[in-house]
Design an enzyme around this catalytic site. Sequence first.
Site, short mmCIF file in Angstrom:
data_model
loop_
_atom_site.label_atom_id
_atom_site.label_comp_id
_atom_site.label_asym_id
_atom_site.label_seq_id
_atom_site.Cartn_x
_atom_site.Cartn_y
_atom_site.Cartn_z
N SER A 69 0.82 -1.21 0.00
CA SER A 69 0.00 0.00 0.00
C SER A 69 0.85 1.25 0.00
O SER A 69 2.01 1.24 0.44
CB SER A 69 -0.88 0.04 1.24
N1 SAH Z 1 0.82 -5.87 3.70
C1 SAH Z 1 1.58 -6.16 2.49
C2 SAH Z 1 0.84 -5.89 1.22
C3 SAH Z 1 -0.37 -6.72 1.07
S1 SAH Z 1 -0.92 -7.06 -0.57
C4 SAH Z 1 2.89 -5.39 2.47
O1 SAH Z 1 3.13 -4.54 3.35
O2 SAH Z 1 3.69 -5.66 1.57
C5 SAH Z 1 -2.12 -8.24 -0.08
C6 SAH Z 1 -1.54 -9.58 0.24
O3 SAH Z 1 -2.58 -10.38 0.78
C7 SAH Z 1 -1.01 -10.33 -0.97
O4 SAH Z 1 0.32 -10.69 -0.77
C8 SAH Z 1 -1.94 -11.53 -1.08
O5 SAH Z 1 -1.29 -12.69 -1.58
C9 SAH Z 1 -2.36 -11.70 0.36
N2 SAH Z 1 -3.60 -12.45 0.59
C10 SAH Z 1 -4.76 -12.42 -0.13
N3 SAH Z 1 -5.66 -13.25 0.43
C11 SAH Z 1 -5.07 -13.82 1.52
C12 SAH Z 1 -5.50 -14.75 2.52
N4 SAH Z 1 -6.72 -15.30 2.50
N5 SAH Z 1 -4.64 -15.10 3.49
C13 SAH Z 1 -3.38 -14.57 3.52
N6 SAH Z 1 -2.93 -13.69 2.60
C14 SAH Z 1 -3.76 -13.31 1.62
#
Ligand code: SAH
Length: 222
Positions: A69
């Site tokens: 983000s």
């Molecule tokens: N917080 C992260 C960015 C998140 S992007 C940072 O600081 O880099 C959103 C992430 O959520 C992605 O990597 C995606 O693979 C993950 N995601 C999506 N659904 C998920 C789930 N059910 N459980 C765990 N991770 C998930």
Amino acid sequence: MAAAEPSERDFDHLRRRMVEEQLRDRGIRDERVLEAMQTVPRHRFVSGWAASAAYEDEPLAIGLSQTISQPYMVARMTELLELDPDSRVLEIGTGSGYQAAVLGELAGEIWTIERHDELARKAAELLQELGYLRVHVVAGDGTLGLAEHAPYDAIVVTAAAPRIPQALLDQLADGGRLVIPVGDRSMQRLRVVTRRGESFDEKDVLGCRFVPLVGVAGYADE
Ligand code: SAH
């Protein structure tokens, strides 16, 4: 001749500007959050050429169609969690590990779940290298939470949920806060849910755009 790689001093300078212009000037007030955002080397969480854009006012691509983000959103969500040095925190969506590192600067013990094994492994390695030893990366479906370490004082979901997963409400400590984007795949509203005994007080904060939360209590995989 190619432009020289920015040095750590250049990055430090860019980070200071990010904190002042994108965070403080736009209303992030919690000094501990501002300090954490000044400390965590955001450029280390993106690879290669993308590092030079790490401190801009935008999300960053981290591969597998996922993004970190924008700095303001990370700071705002972190501020809403109201962490203290003893807080036990759960993050859903480790991605690069950047948000987890920010949590690591502010809280006591942090668990973060990522559904893509490859991202989980890379994030765990980097967090360890940077010394975030109280951040634990788990590969799996975060829509089910992580019951073995519950309850959590704060839970943050960094992917867009179609609705609030029940497991996350169940795993919230009394007085705890859940910060989660809820909406359709293209647009969401950031919500804060505070637990008071068996009742849950819900607040709408702002509009946002996250990649989808994919899992049993999230969106179906496409
Ligand atoms: N917080 C992260 C960015 C998140 S992007 C940072 O600081 O880099 C959103 C992430 O959520 C992605 O990597 C995606 O693979 C993950 N995601 C999506 N659904 C998920 C789930 N059910 N459980 C765990 N991770 C998930």
